[in-house]
Design a protein around this motif. Structure first.
Motif, PDB file in Angstrom:
ATOM      1  N   LEU A 158      34.028 -12.001  36.689  1.00  0.00           N
ATOM      2  CA  LEU A 158      34.772 -10.734  36.656  1.00  0.00           C
ATOM      3  C   LEU A 158      35.658 -10.597  37.896  1.00  0.00           C
ATOM      4  N   ARG A 196      39.248  -3.170  36.274  1.00  0.00           N
ATOM      5  CA  ARG A 196      38.048  -3.729  35.665  1.00  0.00           C
ATOM      6  C   ARG A 196      38.200  -3.829  34.154  1.00  0.00           C
ATOM      7  N   ALA A 197      38.734  -2.777  33.565  1.00  0.00           N
ATOM      8  CA  ALA A 197      38.911  -2.761  32.108  1.00  0.00           C
ATOM      9  C   ALA A 197      39.865  -3.879  31.689  1.00  0.00           C
ATOM     10  N   ARG A 198      40.925  -4.070  32.455  1.00  0.00           N
ATOM     11  CA  ARG A 198      41.875  -5.122  32.119  1.00  0.00           C
ATOM     12  C   ARG A 198      41.252  -6.505  32.267  1.00  0.00           C
ATOM     13  N   ALA A 199      40.445  -6.664  33.327  1.00  0.00           N
ATOM     14  CA  ALA A 199      39.767  -7.951  33.532  1.00  0.00           C
ATOM     15  C   ALA A 199      38.811  -8.221  32.379  1.00  0.00           C
ATOM     16  N   GLU A 200      38.084  -7.199  31.969  1.00  0.00           N
ATOM     17  CA  GLU A 200      37.127  -7.385  30.880  1.00  0.00           C
ATOM     18  C   GLU A 200      37.838  -7.754  29.577  1.00  0.00           C
ATOM     19  N   ALA A 201      39.004  -7.150  29.362  1.00  0.00           N
ATOM     20  CA  ALA A 201      39.774  -7.484  28.162  1.00  0.00           C
ATOM     21  C   ALA A 201      40.215  -8.953  28.199  1.00  0.00           C
ATOM     22  N   ILE A 243      38.731 -11.371  29.840  1.00  0.00           N
ATOM     23  CA  ILE A 243      37.539 -12.204  29.694  1.00  0.00           C
ATOM     24  C   ILE A 243      37.173 -12.315  28.213  1.00  0.00           C
ATOM     25  N   ALA A 244      37.320 -11.203  27.496  1.00  0.00           N
ATOM     26  CA  ALA A 244      37.063 -11.223  26.057  1.00  0.00           C
ATOM     27  C   ALA A 244      38.069 -12.130  25.353  1.00  0.00           C
ATOM     28  N   ASN A 280      32.728 -13.150  27.112  1.00  0.00           N
ATOM     29  CA  ASN A 280      31.933 -11.934  27.206  1.00  0.00           C
ATOM     30  C   ASN A 280      30.491 -12.303  27.500  1.00  0.00           C
ATOM     31  N   GLU A 327      30.386 -12.196  32.705  1.00  0.00           N
ATOM     32  CA  GLU A 327      31.130 -11.522  33.772  1.00  0.00           C
ATOM     33  C   GLU A 327      30.471 -11.678  35.139  1.00  0.00           C
TER      34      GLU A 327
END
Lengths: 265, 258
Positions: A100, A117-122, A124-125, A130, A133
């Motif tokens: 992450l 964080r939200a953009r990083a998670e997107a 990573i998905a 997923n 992280e």
């Protein structure tokens, strides 16, 4: 093609390195001309040591040219910056950061940490990691590391992607999956990609155009369009007569240079 | 990964072994003294030393001296870390800094720092100042050298990646080069801690009215051998604990490191 319309314009590029023992100048690239259009996927193919990677490093602004001009969007290439993303064969993830945090490192100018964080998670998905992280790079396989590296580069949304044999260290199966994944990502959001590879197969699967380089000092030997429809279907390409023909031709061209390089070395 | 299952048991065994070596020394000491092999004035039994240590500790005097020593180490070491890490990073990343620092370090490295004790006393007085200065002088170099080597061998691709993501050179220094150097920095820190303790006790023995080194040398002069041994046990414990703390900190900070 009009030179001014090209995203990347390289004219008469030469690069010499000083030999560490003799101190003599060794030419790595010897007068190279290349145009790359915006949103074009170009593979650079050539024998080891032909200056493919050096060309990428010059475009990235990491290494300066000895002679010639390199224009990006009509302007001389500047120091490294987020407009050009780079992916290395050895992944170059920050080992002290989790997946992450590695991806978040690349995100610039987002309003809040939560948004970053939200953009990083997107992202990573997007590269199917997923659940990983919180992992550190040393706990990941080579393919997973390269996915993180791709996500991290996409995080700063570069115009141009410079890929230095990114899948060269992966096993064949992983490599195939990564090629498909890269194509899927690129077809959804076309960036200009310059992709260095040793593999004729890889070049045919990925590229709009394959540029074959000569043995050191590197020049353009051939510039060959890949007339295969997109989205590319990996399984169909194996049996596609056009693809088969193209692979044979590319291999013949590369082989000449490999033999030449061996003779010179 | 089959070793992972065996690891806790193995660790427990190692821990036991470490405790066992202490017990062995204590037992040998006790026996030698009790059996009359050695004069009990020169070597009082371990049990009596430990009782004496307990008395000194509860009475508060020992804790005061312990605090004095630790304060000096903490201050000197803290300064050395604060100066040594930036100097090491700077030396690794700047040709100018390398050119400036190299001769200074080459000169400073072989100087026997013990010889500086009189000078430190002269310049910084008999109280905390001289000890802090001496600890700093001895702890600085291992930290600079370790940081320098760690930083120098930072993977070029990591630096390039950071540049491509738009990082300034200053930001790269703190966000890439420093973390990349951390494993080496911890090695330097471990050395610096050991050296710091050595120097502080030595300086306190030579000239001080407080600190564990002073307690030890004072006890020797007054022929209180139990106090000498009590101070020795305390010093050893402190050295062991300090090293353990560095190792624990390293484990925590370097979870990412193989």
């Amino acid at each position: 093609m009009a030179a001014s319309a090209a995203k990347i314009v390289v004219r008469g590029l030469a690069k010499e390195f000083a030999d560490r023992t003799t101190g003599r100048a060794v030419p790595a690239i010897g007068g190279l001309d290349l145009d790359v259009l915006a949103r074009e996927f170009v593979c650079l193919l050539g024998p080891s040591g032909c200056g493919k990677s050096t060309l990428l490093y010059v475009l990235g602004g990491f290494v300066s040219a000895t002679a010639g001009t390199v224009l990006i969007d009509g302007k001389p290439v500047g120091p490294p910056g987020p407009d050009r993303g780079i992916i290395f064969q050895e992944y170059a993830l920050f080992p002290w950061l989790t997946v992450l945090d590695n991806v978040m490192y690349g995100i610039r100018g987002a309003a809040s940490p939560a948004e970053r964080r939200a953009r990083a998670e997107a992202l990573i998905a997007k590269v199917h990691l997923n659940g990983f992280e919180g992992h550190y790079p040393r706990h990941l396989s080579g393919g997973m590391k390269q996915r993180v590296a791709i996500a991290r580069t996409l995080a700063h949304d570069p115009d141009i992607l410079l890929a230095d044999e990114p899948f060269g260290a992966l096993d064949t199966q992983t490599r195939t999956l990564m090629q498909e994944e890269l194509l899927r990502i690129w077809e959804a959001d076309r960036k200009t990609i310059l992709f260095v590879t040793h593999s004729v197969e890889e070049a045919v699967i990925l590229a709009d155009r394959v540029v074959v380089m000569t043995a050191r000092p590197g020049r353009i030997k051939a510039d060959i369009a890949v007339p295969l429809p997109r989205p590319r279907d990996y399984d169909a390409l194996v049996r596609d007569p056009v693809a088969i023909e193209l692979r044979a031709e590319l291999w013949r061209l590369v082989k000449e240079e490999v033999v030449r390089a061996r003779g010179a070395g | 990964m089959s070793a992972a299952a065996a690891r806790p048991a193995w660790r427990a065994l190692l821990r036991l072994r470490r405790g066992y070596s202490v017990l062995l020394v204590l037992a040998a000491w006790e026996t030698a003294s009790r059996a009359g092999a050695v004069n009990t004035f020169l070597l009082p039994p371990a049990s009596e030393v430990l009782v004496n240590l307990w008395n000194l500790a509860t009475e508060g005097r020992l804790l005061f001296h312990l605090a004095e020593s630790l304060l000096r180490v903490a201050a000197g070491l803290g300064l050395a870390v604060a100066a040594g890490i930036p100097l090491g990073l700077w030396k690794a990343r700047s040709r100018l800094a390398d050119a400036v620092l190299d001769p200074v370090m080459a000169f400073w490295f072989p100087v026997p720092k013990v010889g500086l004790i009189p000078l430190a006393l002269l310049f910084f007085g008999f109280a905390h100042g001289s000890k802090i200065a001496l600890v700093f002088a001895d702890a600085l170099l291992p930290l600079v050298v370790a940081t320098y080597h760690g930083a120098l061998h930072t993977d070029r691709r990591l630096i390039w990646s950071a540049r491509a993501m738009g990082d300034s050179e200053r930001r790269i220094l703190w966000r890439v080069v420093l973390p990349a150097a951390l494993p080496q920095i911890f090695t330097g820190l471990r050395l610096a801690v050991t050296v710091s303790l050595l120097v502080v006790f030595l300086a306190e023995m030579v000239a001080s009215s407080s600190g564990l080194g002073h307690v030890m040398i004072y006890a020797l002069r007054t022929l209180e051998t139990k106090d000498v041994f009590s101070a020795l046990v305390t010093i050893s414990l402190i050295a062991f604990l300090a090293d353990w703390l560095v190792i624990q900190a390293r484990r925590r900070v370097l979870v990412w490191h193989a």
